[in-house]
Design an enzyme around this catalytic site. Structure first.
Site, PDB file in Angstrom:
ATOM      1  N   LYS A  93      28.013   5.268 -19.851  1.00  0.00           N
ATOM      2  CA  LYS A  93      28.096   5.939 -18.555  1.00  0.00           C
ATOM      3  C   LYS A  93      27.462   7.341 -18.617  1.00  0.00           C
ATOM      4  O   LYS A  93      26.850   7.817 -17.670  1.00  0.00           O
ATOM      5  CB  LYS A  93      29.578   6.043 -18.168  1.00  0.00           C
ATOM      6  CG  LYS A  93      29.835   6.264 -16.722  1.00  0.00           C
ATOM      7  CD  LYS A  93      31.293   6.035 -16.379  1.00  0.00           C
ATOM      8  CE  LYS A  93      32.199   6.999 -17.114  1.00  0.00           C
ATOM      9  NZ  LYS A  93      33.607   6.890 -16.746  1.00  0.00           N
ATOM     10  N   LYS A 142      -5.947 -10.661 -30.059  1.00  0.00           N
ATOM     11  CA  LYS A 142      -6.302 -10.223 -28.702  1.00  0.00           C
ATOM     12  C   LYS A 142      -7.030 -11.369 -28.013  1.00  0.00           C
ATOM     13  O   LYS A 142      -7.505 -12.295 -28.664  1.00  0.00           O
ATOM     14  CB  LYS A 142      -7.184  -8.970 -28.760  1.00  0.00           C
ATOM     15  CG  LYS A 142      -6.419  -7.730 -29.230  1.00  0.00           C
ATOM     16  CD  LYS A 142      -5.523  -7.159 -28.153  1.00  0.00           C
ATOM     17  CE  LYS A 142      -4.611  -6.077 -28.708  1.00  0.00           C
ATOM     18  NZ  LYS A 142      -3.683  -5.524 -27.751  1.00  0.00           N
ATOM     19  N   LYS A 168      -0.519 -10.544 -36.167  1.00  0.00           N
ATOM     20  CA  LYS A 168       0.603 -10.691 -35.231  1.00  0.00           C
ATOM     21  C   LYS A 168       0.096 -11.143 -33.870  1.00  0.00           C
ATOM     22  O   LYS A 168      -1.013 -10.783 -33.459  1.00  0.00           O
ATOM     23  CB  LYS A 168       1.403  -9.387 -35.106  1.00  0.00           C
ATOM     24  CG  LYS A 168       0.649  -8.257 -34.430  1.00  0.00           C
ATOM     25  CD  LYS A 168       1.554  -7.098 -34.058  1.00  0.00           C
ATOM     26  CE  LYS A 168       2.031  -7.101 -32.642  1.00  0.00           C
ATOM     27  NZ  LYS A 168       1.015  -6.975 -31.574  1.00  0.00           N
ATOM     28  N   GLU A 171       1.907  -8.858 -27.919  1.00  0.00           N
ATOM     29  CA  GLU A 171       3.270  -8.897 -27.359  1.00  0.00           C
ATOM     30  C   GLU A 171       3.316  -9.568 -25.998  1.00  0.00           C
ATOM     31  O   GLU A 171       4.373 -10.015 -25.562  1.00  0.00           O
ATOM     32  CB  GLU A 171       3.874  -7.485 -27.306  1.00  0.00           C
ATOM     33  CG  GLU A 171       3.404  -6.579 -26.183  1.00  0.00           C
ATOM     34  CD  GLU A 171       2.059  -5.918 -26.458  1.00  0.00           C
ATOM     35  OE1 GLU A 171       1.442  -6.232 -27.493  1.00  0.00           O
ATOM     36  OE2 GLU A 171       1.613  -5.112 -25.620  1.00  0.00           O
ATOM     37  N   GLY A 332      -4.973   1.830 -30.415  1.00  0.00           N
ATOM     38  CA  GLY A 332      -6.290   2.465 -30.483  1.00  0.00           C
ATOM     39  C   GLY A 332      -6.723   2.798 -31.905  1.00  0.00           C
ATOM     40  O   GLY A 332      -7.572   3.673 -32.108  1.00  0.00           O
ATOM     41  N   GLY A 354      -5.893  -3.903 -33.013  1.00  0.00           N
ATOM     42  CA  GLY A 354      -6.383  -5.017 -32.205  1.00  0.00           C
ATOM     43  C   GLY A 354      -7.850  -4.773 -31.903  1.00  0.00           C
ATOM     44  O   GLY A 354      -8.746  -5.306 -32.567  1.00  0.00           O
ATOM     45  N   GLY A 355      -8.089  -3.877 -30.925  1.00  0.00           N
ATOM     46  CA  GLY A 355      -9.469  -3.563 -30.538  1.00  0.00           C
ATOM     47  C   GLY A 355     -10.304  -3.062 -31.704  1.00  0.00           C
ATOM     48  O   GLY A 355     -11.501  -3.360 -31.782  1.00  0.00           O
TER      49      GLY A 355
HETATM   50  C1  1AE Z   1       2.116   0.638 -29.896  1.00  0.00           C
HETATM   51  C2  1AE Z   1       1.798  -0.838 -29.754  1.00  0.00           C
HETATM   52  C3  1AE Z   1       0.347  -1.159 -29.921  1.00  0.00           C
HETATM   53  C4  1AE Z   1       0.017  -2.547 -29.458  1.00  0.00           C
HETATM   54  O1  1AE Z   1       0.881  -3.313 -29.148  1.00  0.00           O
HETATM   55  C5  1AE Z   1      -1.339  -2.978 -29.332  1.00  0.00           C
HETATM   56  O2  1AE Z   1      -1.503  -4.190 -28.831  1.00  0.00           O
HETATM   57  C6  1AE Z   1      -2.425  -2.253 -29.707  1.00  0.00           C
HETATM   58  O3  1AE Z   1      -3.650  -2.739 -29.538  1.00  0.00           O
HETATM   59  P1  1AE Z   1      -4.958  -1.926 -29.897  1.00  0.00           P
HETATM   60  O4  1AE Z   1      -5.001  -1.750 -31.388  1.00  0.00           O
HETATM   61  O5  1AE Z   1      -4.864  -0.604 -29.202  1.00  0.00           O
HETATM   62  O6  1AE Z   1      -6.092  -2.769 -29.389  1.00  0.00           O
END
Ligand code: 1AE
Length: 406
Positions: A93, A142, A168, A171, A332, A354-355
């Site tokens: 609360k 991705k 991974k 998400e 990033g 990812g990118g």
């Molecule tokens: C803080 C989480 C970063 C994430 O989930 C994600 O997908 C990052 O992707 P990139 O590395 O920015 O392409």
């Protein structure tokens, strides 16, 4: 006193009488409310009564509201050994009551010892991967939504061909009719085994567990039975206890990666919510995350450097018998950031991209290689530019994204 109380420290804004406010919280969140109750006065209530431990007014800025820090002690007899009961007590609360932020929470050893924490921790994940001392490299799937199982399998193959330690799911990739999680696990784990036979190098795949909450534990068990070597959990859209239950289940013996989706809604305000180091550091470790993804100080979706380092510190510093978790400061990330990542976070981290892998001019496999060339060079004491002179893939990555000297 320490052993019998949970200590919660808050930042308060706009309260003229900090002590009175603190006193109201200590009583209101334990045995009383805004009006006096007859039972409050009973001796038997004493063991359940909260106490004000500290009240520290902070220097007032002209024209701004008064600010202060208070610490309240809550008896451990009021809670059960789980985060839902603890958090409802210390910031249930109260989280709705004006300008207040939960900065820190001290849980005494007798209660702490009832939390299992991460099953693997830093050493356990390193042992699984047989990777002793360099930072681990993780690739994020991705462009996965809408792809067929065959297309995803090809994408997975390209990622592990680049030498990454972990892959991974994104998400935002859920149960997909075209490529159900269980089928992804079977195909990708087969590719992991093939890579290991060929190169001796292990890889882990963290499959996205997101789905209806009442199916989570069964789903995790079915994925593990199908061969899953890791699980990705969007923990904050469910609550921390789901992580605790998954991490402590003996039938789910794989590392769990906690994704910070939705966490910004809880930590990002300077006046409300829970501090990032408590939420993403202490709580995720306590609940059992082996690897914690969260914003780095450098890329897109950044977090102030001090905060990002403080999360990593909470994940790795000694904390009772709870194993340390691996920080994965993300978003990033590209090879030009490897020197600052290792300088600032040290080698016990997951470099997660990812990118920065898929966007490599020569594709995902080259993207992984560029990262590994950067990591080996920095660990061996070379500069990134020296390493790029010996690696075409790294030099192409640097040409595209630059080197961050910061
Ligand atoms: C803080 C989480 C970063 C994430 O989930 C994600 O997908 C990052 O992707 P990139 O590395 O920015 O392409």
């Amino acid at each position: 006193m320490d052993e019998e109380y949970i200590l919660a420290t808050y930042l308060l804004k706009g309260e003229k009488d900090l002590y009175k406010k603190a006193q109201g919280i200590a009583v209101g969140l334990t045995v009383g409310t805004w009006t006096e109750l007859p039972s409050e006065k009973k001796e038997s209530m004493a063991q359940h009564l909260g106490k004000v431990v500290d009240v520290v007014p902070l220097p007032e800025e002209e024209g701004k509201q008064p600010v202060g820090k208070i610490t309240i002690a809550y008896p451990i007899v009021n809670v059960t050994p789980d985060l839902p009961s603890i958090l409802t007590t210390v910031f249930g609360k109260l989280s709705l009551d004006g300008s207040i932020k939960l900065l820190d929470l001290h849980i005494p050893d007798s209660l702490l010892s009832q939390f299992p924490g991460p099953r693997f921790g830093i050493q356990g994940v390193r042992d699984l991967l047989q990777m002793k001392d360099r930072p681990l490299l993780m690739s994020i799937f991705k462009q996965c939504i809408g792809l067929s199982l065959d297309e995803l399998e090809e994408e997975y193959r390209k990622q592990i061909e680049g030498g990454v330690d972990l892959v991974k799911d994104d998400e935002i990739f859920f149960a997909d009719g075209k490529a159900p999680a269980i089928e992804r696990v079977k195909r990708f784990e087969a590719l992991n085994r093939q890579r290991e036979e060929r190169t001796g190098r292990k890889a882990l795949y963290a499959v996205n567990l997101t789905g209806p909450v009442n199916e989570m534990v069964d789903r995790a068990k079915r994925l593990v039975e199908a061969g899953a070597s890791g699980l990705l959990l969007n923990v904050f859209v469910y609550g921390l206890d789901i992580l605790h239950r998954l991490a402590s289940d003996p039938d789910i013996p794989v590392p769990i990666l906690a994704h910070p989706a939705f966490a910004g809604a809880i930590y990002a305000s300077p006046e409300h919510g829970v501090s990032s180091s408590l939420l993403l550091g202490k709580f995720l470790r306590l609940a059992g995350a082996d690897i914690v993804l969260y914003p780095s100080p450098y890329g897109s979706v950044a977090m102030p450097k001090e905060e990002s380092l403080s999360v990593a510190d909470r994940l790795r510093r000694p904390y009772g018998n709870i194993k340390p978790s691996l920080p994965a400061p993300s978003a990033g990330i590209h090879p030009g950031l490897v020197p600052v990542l290792i300088r600032d976070f040290g080698p016990d981290l997951v470099i997660n991209a990812g990118g920065g892998i898929h966007g490599h001019p020569q594709g995902s496999t080259a993207g992984g290689r560029a990262f590994l060339d950067a990591i080996s060079a920095i660990m061996a004491g070379y500069s990134l530019r020296e390493a790029a002179a010996r690696s075409v893939k790294l030099s192409l990555a640097i040409e595209k994204w630059g080197v961050v000297e910061g």
